[in-house]
Design a protein around this motif. Structure first.
Motif, short mmCIF file in Angstrom:
data_model
loop_
_atom_site.label_atom_id
_atom_site.label_comp_id
_atom_site.label_asym_id
_atom_site.label_seq_id
_atom_site.Cartn_x
_atom_site.Cartn_y
_atom_site.Cartn_z
N GLY A 145 -3.81 -3.83 -4.21
CA GLY A 145 -2.88 -4.90 -4.55
C GLY A 145 -3.34 -6.21 -3.94
N GLY B 215 -6.26 -5.76 -5.30
CA GLY B 215 -6.17 -5.56 -6.73
C GLY B 215 -7.31 -6.21 -7.48
N HIS C 1 -5.84 1.80 -10.44
CA HIS C 1 -4.42 1.46 -10.47
C HIS C 1 -4.24 0.25 -9.56
N THR C 2 -3.61 -0.79 -10.07
CA THR C 2 -3.44 -1.99 -9.28
C THR C 2 -2.06 -2.58 -9.49
N THR C 3 -1.53 -3.18 -8.43
CA THR C 3 -0.25 -3.90 -8.54
C THR C 3 -0.48 -5.36 -8.91
N TYR C 4 -1.74 -5.73 -9.11
CA TYR C 4 -2.08 -7.12 -9.42
C TYR C 4 -2.75 -7.16 -10.78
#
Length: 261
Positions: A182, A186, A204-207
């Motif tokens: 992230g 990210g 998988h990224t939150t950004y």
């Protein structure tokens, strides 16, 4: 150590460092409270409109937080260091007992650290649900963060760090792995997926950055709200990012000298 050696890293800061931290906290000269404090009760979000509010954060660090407990936790997980392209990289490595566990690199952002993952790493490696997937977790400290070395010159970009993570994972035989991150982590995770598809199982990224200058016409209401909030952030809430992107040395004096800063 040799170029490719991976060596255990046992952390125990000298008590003098902690004593100095407490002294600096006790003698810190604080500014007046933010002017919005007179009309917005804490901890309302409006209290952040002029910057970090003057709260009891310093007292928390002085009286409630235990560095020694955190230090012990990091040593329990397993810490290591290795040198890649002349720079010492610090990381956590938590292997799973599952024979089919998936290698996973987890990358923190700014102003984060490997601390972001200490509360989830055990569940990732040894899930309480026997049907859940398990992971061999590698959590590196970005160059200049934590106990990784600080670069002495320019060039350690997000592209360079992504390349370094591929080398790091290969030192454990993890030629194919998954990646999560992230914030700046990210960005690095996205670069891993784009530049190294032969090594990445998935990311998988939150950004999730959008395309600069793209039209908002075809967005859903929810996507448009997200885009408008992102635009507001960069216009009104990102002064720190502009400072660090353009004159990082200037802000460094206060950040390094003052734990409150």
């Amino acid at each position: 150590m040799s170029t490719s050696a991976v060596v255990p890293f046992d952390l125990h800061l000298p008590q003098s460092e902690i004593d100095d931290l407490n002294r600096r906290l006790a003698t810190a000269r604080l500014p007046e409270a933010e002017t919005v404090a007179s009309r917005i009760p804490a901890p309302g979000p409006g209290r952040w409109s002029q910057g970090v509010p003057l709260t009891d954060l310093v007292d928390f660090w002085r009286t409630d937080y235990s560095w020694r407990n955190f230090e012990t936790r990091l040593n329990e997980i397993g810490q290591f260091r290795t040198v890649i392209d002349g720079l010492g990289i610090h990381f956590l490595h938590r292997r799973s007992s599952r024979p089919k566990a998936t290698p996973l690199v987890l990358t923190h952002g700014w102003p984060g650290s490997i601390a972001e993952y200490v509360d989830v790493i055990d569940e990732l490696a040894e899930p309480t649900d026997p049907e859940a997937p398990a992971f061999h977790c590698v959590v590196p400290s970005l160059p200049g963060f934590g106990f990784s070395d600080k670069p002495s010159g320019t060039g350690w970009s997000t592209e360079k760090i992504a390349e370094t993570w591929v080398t790091l994972m290969s030192r454990f035989g993890y030629d194919r792995f998954a990646a999560f991150g992230g914030d700046w982590g990210g960005v690095i995770t996205t670069i891993l997926g784009g530049r190294f598809p032969d090594h990445l199982i998935g990311i998988h990224t939150t950004y999730a950055p959008g395309v600069p200058g793209a039209s908002l016409d075809d967005l859903t209401a929810g996507e448009r709200a997200w885009a408008e909030d992102a635009a507001d952030f960069w216009a009104n809430r990102a002064a720190y990012a502009h400072q660090q992107a353009t004159r990082p040395q200037t802000i460094g004096y206060g950040l390094v000298d003052s734990p409150v800063g």
